[in-house]
Design a protein around this motif. Structure first.
Motif, PDB file in Angstrom:
ATOM      1  N   GLN A 103       0.846  -1.188   0.000  1.00 48.78           N
ATOM      2  CA  GLN A 103       0.000   0.000   0.000  1.00 48.78           C
ATOM      3  C   GLN A 103       0.877   1.231   0.000  1.00 48.78           C
ATOM      4  O   GLN A 103       1.136   1.840   1.035  1.00 48.78           O
ATOM      5  CB  GLN A 103      -0.914  -0.020   1.202  1.00 48.78           C
ATOM      6  N   LYS A 104       1.324   1.558  -1.184  1.00 50.00           N
ATOM      7  CA  LYS A 104       2.311   2.616  -1.283  1.00 50.00           C
ATOM      8  C   LYS A 104       1.755   3.959  -0.828  1.00 50.00           C
ATOM      9  O   LYS A 104       2.457   4.726  -0.202  1.00 50.00           O
ATOM     10  CB  LYS A 104       2.810   2.729  -2.739  1.00 50.00           C
ATOM     11  N   PHE A 105       0.491   4.213  -1.145  1.00 48.03           N
ATOM     12  CA  PHE A 105      -0.027   5.540  -0.812  1.00 48.03           C
ATOM     13  C   PHE A 105      -0.088   5.740   0.697  1.00 48.03           C
ATOM     14  O   PHE A 105       0.367   6.763   1.221  1.00 48.03           O
ATOM     15  CB  PHE A 105      -1.394   5.782  -1.451  1.00 48.03           C
ATOM     16  N   GLU A 106      -0.629   4.743   1.387  1.00 48.60           N
ATOM     17  CA  GLU A 106      -0.661   4.832   2.853  1.00 48.60           C
ATOM     18  C   GLU A 106       0.747   5.008   3.403  1.00 48.60           C
ATOM     19  O   GLU A 106       1.002   5.808   4.299  1.00 48.60           O
ATOM     20  CB  GLU A 106      -1.275   3.562   3.450  1.00 48.60           C
TER      21      GLU A 106
ATOM     22  N   GLY B  47       2.112  19.759  -6.015  1.00 50.68           N
ATOM     23  CA  GLY B  47       1.952  20.229  -7.382  1.00 50.68           C
ATOM     24  C   GLY B  47       2.529  19.205  -8.339  1.00 50.68           C
ATOM     25  O   GLY B  47       3.572  18.632  -8.065  1.00 50.68           O
ATOM     26  N   GLY B  48       1.835  18.969  -9.436  1.00 50.47           N
ATOM     27  CA  GLY B  48       2.297  17.962 -10.396  1.00 50.47           C
ATOM     28  C   GLY B  48       2.974  18.620 -11.591  1.00 50.47           C
ATOM     29  O   GLY B  48       2.641  19.738 -11.977  1.00 50.47           O
ATOM     30  N   LEU B  49       3.929  17.915 -12.134  1.00 51.39           N
ATOM     31  CA  LEU B  49       4.676  18.432 -13.275  1.00 51.39           C
ATOM     32  C   LEU B  49       4.813  17.311 -14.295  1.00 51.39           C
ATOM     33  O   LEU B  49       5.383  16.267 -13.991  1.00 51.39           O
ATOM     34  CB  LEU B  49       6.066  18.841 -12.785  1.00 51.39           C
ATOM     35  N   HIS B  50       4.260  17.496 -15.489  1.00 45.76           N
ATOM     36  CA  HIS B  50       4.482  16.502 -16.535  1.00 45.76           C
ATOM     37  C   HIS B  50       4.286  17.113 -17.905  1.00 45.76           C
ATOM     38  O   HIS B  50       3.890  18.280 -18.030  1.00 45.76           O
ATOM     39  CB  HIS B  50       3.614  15.265 -16.349  1.00 45.76           C
ATOM     40  N   GLY B  51       4.561  16.324 -18.909  1.00 43.18           N
ATOM     41  CA  GLY B  51       4.624  16.825 -20.267  1.00 43.18           C
ATOM     42  C   GLY B  51       3.322  17.340 -20.862  1.00 43.18           C
ATOM     43  O   GLY B  51       3.340  18.006 -21.881  1.00 43.18           O
TER      44      GLY B  51
ATOM     45  N   GLY C 212      12.227  19.228   3.847  1.00 44.06           N
ATOM     46  CA  GLY C 212      12.189  20.573   3.274  1.00 44.06           C
ATOM     47  C   GLY C 212      11.540  20.424   1.922  1.00 44.06           C
ATOM     48  O   GLY C 212      10.457  19.862   1.806  1.00 44.06           O
ATOM     49  N   LYS C 213      12.225  20.845   0.888  1.00 46.14           N
ATOM     50  CA  LYS C 213      11.679  20.660  -0.450  1.00 46.14           C
ATOM     51  C   LYS C 213      11.806  19.195  -0.848  1.00 46.14           C
ATOM     52  O   LYS C 213      12.824  18.559  -0.622  1.00 46.14           O
ATOM     53  CB  LYS C 213      12.424  21.545  -1.439  1.00 46.14           C
ATOM     54  N   LEU C 214      10.764  18.715  -1.457  1.00 49.32           N
ATOM     55  CA  LEU C 214      10.643  17.290  -1.683  1.00 49.32           C
ATOM     56  C   LEU C 214      10.148  17.019  -3.100  1.00 49.32           C
ATOM     57  O   LEU C 214       9.195  17.640  -3.546  1.00 49.32           O
ATOM     58  CB  LEU C 214       9.617  16.795  -0.660  1.00 49.32           C
ATOM     59  N   ILE C 215      10.811  16.110  -3.784  1.00 51.15           N
ATOM     60  CA  ILE C 215      10.323  15.702  -5.113  1.00 51.15           C
ATOM     61  C   ILE C 215       9.895  14.245  -5.070  1.00 51.15           C
ATOM     62  O   ILE C 215      10.621  13.398  -4.550  1.00 51.15           O
ATOM     63  CB  ILE C 215      11.406  15.836  -6.204  1.00 51.15           C
ATOM     64  N   ILE C 216       8.736  13.972  -5.610  1.00 47.79           N
ATOM     65  CA  ILE C 216       8.284  12.592  -5.730  1.00 47.79           C
ATOM     66  C   ILE C 216       8.253  12.233  -7.218  1.00 47.79           C
ATOM     67  O   ILE C 216       7.674  12.963  -8.019  1.00 47.79           O
ATOM     68  CB  ILE C 216       6.877  12.408  -5.129  1.00 47.79           C
ATOM     69  N   PHE C 217       8.867  11.112  -7.537  1.00 45.69           N
ATOM     70  CA  PHE C 217       8.871  10.679  -8.933  1.00 45.69           C
ATOM     71  C   PHE C 217       7.829   9.598  -9.186  1.00 45.69           C
ATOM     72  O   PHE C 217       7.714   8.634  -8.425  1.00 45.69           O
ATOM     73  CB  PHE C 217      10.239  10.119  -9.317  1.00 45.69           C
ATOM     74  N   CYS C 218       7.081   9.777 -10.266  1.00 45.21           N
ATOM     75  CA  CYS C 218       6.165   8.738 -10.722  1.00 45.21           C
ATOM     76  C   CYS C 218       6.550   8.386 -12.149  1.00 45.21           C
ATOM     77  O   CYS C 218       7.196   9.170 -12.839  1.00 45.21           O
ATOM     78  CB  CYS C 218       4.731   9.242 -10.733  1.00 45.21           C
ATOM     79  N   ARG C 219       6.089   7.231 -12.573  1.00 47.42           N
ATOM     80  CA  ARG C 219       6.503   6.795 -13.900  1.00 47.42           C
ATOM     81  C   ARG C 219       5.697   7.425 -15.019  1.00 47.42           C
ATOM     82  O   ARG C 219       6.215   7.694 -16.082  1.00 47.42           O
ATOM     83  CB  ARG C 219       6.412   5.272 -13.977  1.00 47.42           C
TER      84      ARG C 219
ATOM     85  N   ALA D 154      -0.072   8.827 -13.338  1.00 46.45           N
ATOM     86  CA  ALA D 154       0.310   8.575 -11.949  1.00 46.45           C
ATOM     87  C   ALA D 154       0.607   9.884 -11.229  1.00 46.45           C
ATOM     88  O   ALA D 154       0.267  10.044 -10.057  1.00 46.45           O
ATOM     89  CB  ALA D 154       1.521   7.646 -11.903  1.00 46.45           C
ATOM     90  N   VAL D 155       1.205  10.834 -11.949  1.00 43.94           N
ATOM     91  CA  VAL D 155       1.485  12.147 -11.345  1.00 43.94           C
ATOM     92  C   VAL D 155       0.172  12.822 -10.961  1.00 43.94           C
ATOM     93  O   VAL D 155       0.003  13.297  -9.840  1.00 43.94           O
ATOM     94  CB  VAL D 155       2.280  13.048 -12.322  1.00 43.94           C
ATOM     95  N   ASP D 156      -0.779  12.840 -11.898  1.00 43.10           N
ATOM     96  CA  ASP D 156      -2.064  13.488 -11.615  1.00 43.10           C
ATOM     97  C   ASP D 156      -2.783  12.807 -10.455  1.00 43.10           C
ATOM     98  O   ASP D 156      -3.299  13.460  -9.566  1.00 43.10           O
ATOM     99  CB  ASP D 156      -2.959  13.442 -12.861  1.00 43.10           C
ATOM    100  N   ASP D 157      -2.808  11.477 -10.498  1.00 41.72           N
ATOM    101  CA  ASP D 157      -3.513  10.739  -9.443  1.00 41.72           C
ATOM    102  C   ASP D 157      -2.902  11.020  -8.084  1.00 41.72           C
ATOM    103  O   ASP D 157      -3.602  11.282  -7.114  1.00 41.72           O
ATOM    104  CB  ASP D 157      -3.446   9.226  -9.695  1.00 41.72           C
ATOM    105  N   LEU D 158      -1.581  10.958  -8.041  1.00 41.53           N
ATOM    106  CA  LEU D 158      -0.929  11.132  -6.747  1.00 41.53           C
ATOM    107  C   LEU D 158      -1.113  12.557  -6.238  1.00 41.53           C
ATOM    108  O   LEU D 158      -1.361  12.763  -5.053  1.00 41.53           O
ATOM    109  CB  LEU D 158       0.555  10.773  -6.831  1.00 41.53           C
ATOM    110  N   SER D 159      -1.038  13.550  -7.129  1.00 39.71           N
ATOM    111  CA  SER D 159      -1.174  14.896  -6.582  1.00 39.71           C
ATOM    112  C   SER D 159      -2.602  15.138  -6.109  1.00 39.71           C
ATOM    113  O   SER D 159      -2.804  15.778  -5.081  1.00 39.71           O
ATOM    114  CB  SER D 159      -0.645  15.986  -7.516  1.00 39.71           C
ATOM    115  N   ALA D 160      -3.580  14.561  -6.803  1.00 36.93           N
ATOM    116  CA  ALA D 160      -4.963  14.699  -6.321  1.00 36.93           C
ATOM    117  C   ALA D 160      -5.136  13.987  -4.977  1.00 36.93           C
ATOM    118  O   ALA D 160      -5.749  14.523  -4.054  1.00 36.93           O
ATOM    119  CB  ALA D 160      -5.934  14.142  -7.353  1.00 36.93           C
ATOM    120  N   SER D 161      -4.567  12.785  -4.858  1.00 32.92           N
ATOM    121  CA  SER D 161      -4.725  12.037  -3.606  1.00 32.92           C
ATOM    122  C   SER D 161      -4.047  12.760  -2.448  1.00 32.92           C
ATOM    123  O   SER D 161      -4.574  12.816  -1.345  1.00 32.92           O
ATOM    124  CB  SER D 161      -4.120  10.639  -3.720  1.00 32.92           C
ATOM    125  N   LEU D 162      -2.862  13.307  -2.707  1.00 34.30           N
ATOM    126  CA  LEU D 162      -2.158  14.014  -1.636  1.00 34.30           C
ATOM    127  C   LEU D 162      -2.912  15.280  -1.244  1.00 34.30           C
ATOM    128  O   LEU D 162      -3.029  15.599  -0.069  1.00 34.30           O
ATOM    129  CB  LEU D 162      -0.723  14.344  -2.050  1.00 34.30           C
TER     130      LEU D 162
END
Ligand code: ADP
Ligand code: MG
Length: 526
Positions: free
Chosen positions: A228-231, A270-274, A243-250, A254-262
């Motif tokens: 259960q990665k999210f938990e 904030g999400g960043l992708h192409g 402090g400042k933190l970057i989370i990488f998704c593949r 996944a970026v959108d989902d994770l930023s909405a869940s967080l």
């Protein structure tokens, strides 16, 4: 790693395939894909060599599906793969690639009822992904016919060799029309595979993706293993001082989902992708730099241009594709002699890939257990203490002095008052009010009225008319229903009818009056 800025759109692919690839969340072709897909589309035999996790499946899957005729019900392509697990995974990926083209891929492996496979075969499939043993079984029974096969793929060729399938493979190769395209993918090229390729391939084009020598920064590297990665991530975020933190998704999705869940859990992410416009990206990056969001979530591609020095944590929410990507990702922290932490979340089945990353990157990633509920509680206490001390040091709470001295005058102990105030500020008024069954308690207002406390007053040049106007217009209640208003230097008491008090509170709290931000609370009985 030299990244080709090539896009899938630059490769000569049909709209249906591009659409499927986009839906899979692939932002750009991996190096092996960028180089082999065009060759395969041109009809060459191809030998692709790149290490595990570099996207070899899509490297052959995309051209193979692209070349498959939708209308024909014959088996047009055959993929040979060493294990049942890989057969299933590969067939899944090909089915995703063929989603809009309606190309059907079926995995065929030992251990599954052969009758069931025969039924599925009879419904008509165009691509078979099979393990050698079971495939031979079908060929001998005549339940699979290969006379229309145009593309043959040998995937994970080195593993097939290791597992002793080389004779089976030769047997199968003999049954496929010689007039065909052969694609061979492997992480390494041992001699027997070279020999096989010489015998069964036609002027193969070679693509070898070599790895660059990379150095791992000297930072803490840990991994968490969980289903259960999210938990798990939330727990880590709750206890870790970051402090400042970057989370990488593949993938982008996944970026959108994770930023909405967080966000939903109250972290500011904030999400960043192409898929974002340059303006959107700049906006996210600005917020991140200025510390207005705590967490930046990014794909590898989107993170490429990022140059921020003071990143304390890199979290691999999805395991990196390979060790190069791992080293690139974690290299974003620990810059300029600062300390940094790299955390990698894996699911149990990804342990093998993690070990490979450690081996190839020549690094050790320590296992760490996820924080427990009591760790989290402990950390929350620490945080509250820290903030309390900070508030005391800032010394800007005069507005509340009178409240405390009034309460103290009633004979309460100061430590008790402080504890109660803390409870109030952490848990809010609502909960206790509910348990009282009386939403505001006694606020000292006239019967039927609730007396509210506002933290603005004469010092802010507030007059009764300002209060009436603000409440009447914002909360949409008649001005003449508002009761007594008492304005002091630093705060104001105002009485409003009980039935609208809740609404007035909700609307006015954190609203502004004459440009001043207001805190509204129910008053305490005088
Ligand atoms: P390999 O066969 O080289 O070991 P896979 O084909 O299994 O690697 O790919 C590893 C992972 O990378 C899979 O989860 C796959 O979906 C993903 N992947 C492949 N190509 C891309 C891409 N272009 N962008 C993002 N992810 C990709
Ligand atoms: Mg593979």
């Amino acid at each position: 790693m030299k990244h080709e800025m090539k896009k899938f759109g630059d490769i000569d692919l049909s709209r249906k395939i591009l659409q499927a690839v986009t839906e899979m969340g692939f932002e750009e072709p991996s190096p092996i894909q960028a180089q082999t897909i065009p060759l395969a589309l041109e009809g060459h035999d191809v030998i692709g060599q790149a290490q595990t996790g570099t996207g070899k499946t899509a490297a052959f899957g995309i051209p193979t599906v692209e070349k498959t005729a939708e209308k024909s019900r014959h088996i047009q392509a055959l993929v040979l793969t060493p294990t049942r697990e890989l057969a299933i995974q590969t067939a899944e990926e090909l089915n995703k690639i063929g989603k809009f083209k309606r190309v059907r891929t079926l995995p065929v492996y030992g251990g599954q009822s052969i009758e069931r496979q025969i039924k599925a075969l009879n419904r008509g499939v165009q691509i078979i992904v099979g393990t050698p043993g079971r495939l031979l079984d079908h060929l001998h029974r005549g339940t699979i016919k290969l006379e229309h096969v145009q593309t043959l793929v040998l995937d994970e060729a080195d593993e097939m060799l290791d597992m002793g399938f080389i004779d089976d493979i030769e047997n199968i190769l003999e049954m496929i029309p010689a007039e065909r395209q052969t694609l061979l993918f492997s992480a390494t090229m041992p001699a027997p595979i070279e020999k096989l390729s010489l015998r069964y391939m036609n002027h193969p084009q070679r693509v070898t993706i070599t790895r660059e020598n990379l150095t791992v920064p000297l930072i803490d590297q840990v991994y968490y293993e969980t289903r259960q990665k999210f938990e798990g991530l939330c727990r880590v975020l709750d206890v870790e001082e970051t402090g400042k933190l970057i989370i990488f998704c593949r993938t982008k999705r996944a970026v959108d989902d994770l930023s909405a869940s967080l966000d939903a859990r109250g972290y500011s992410a904030g999400g960043l992708h192409g898929d974002l416009s340059q303006i959107q990206r700049d906006r996210v990056m600005k917020k991140f730099r200025e510390g207005r969001i705590d967490v930046l979530i990014a794909t590898d591609v989107a993170a490429r241009g990022i140059d921020i020095d003071d990143i304390t944590h890199v979290i691999n929410y999805d395991i990196p594709q390979d060790h190069e990507s791992y080293v690139h990702r974690i290299g974003r922290t620990g810059r300029a002699g600062r300390t940094g932490v790299a955390m990698t979340f894996i699911e149990p089945k990804e342990y093998r890939q993690l070990r490979l990353i450690m081996k190839l990157a020549h690094t050790k990633i320590q296992r760490r257990e996820l924080p427990t509920a009591s760790d989290i509680l402990e950390r929350q206490k620490e945080l509250v203490q820290e903030r309390l001390v900070k508030t005391l040091q800032q010394n800007r709470y005069d507005d509340y002095h009178t409240i405390i001295s009034d309460v103290a005058a009633e004979g309460f102990d100061l430590v008790d008052i402080a504890a109660a105030a803390l409870k109030l500020s952490l848990e809010g008024f609502q909960e206790d009010a509910k348990s009282d069954g009386d939403s505001f308690g006694d606020t000292g207002g006239a019967p039927g009225m609730v007396r509210l406390f506002l933290n603005i007053g004469r010092n802010q040049k507030i007059r009764p008319s300002d209060i009436v106007r603000a409440i009447a217009s914002e909360a949409d209640i008649p001005g003449d229903t508002i009761g007594v208003i008492n304005i002091y230097d630093r705060f104001t008491f105002v009485e409003v009818p009980e039935d609208v008090a809740e609404r007035v509170m909700n609307i006015m709290h954190r609203n502004t009056v004459k440009g001043y931000k207001v805190n509204v609370e129910p008053a305490r009985k005088r």
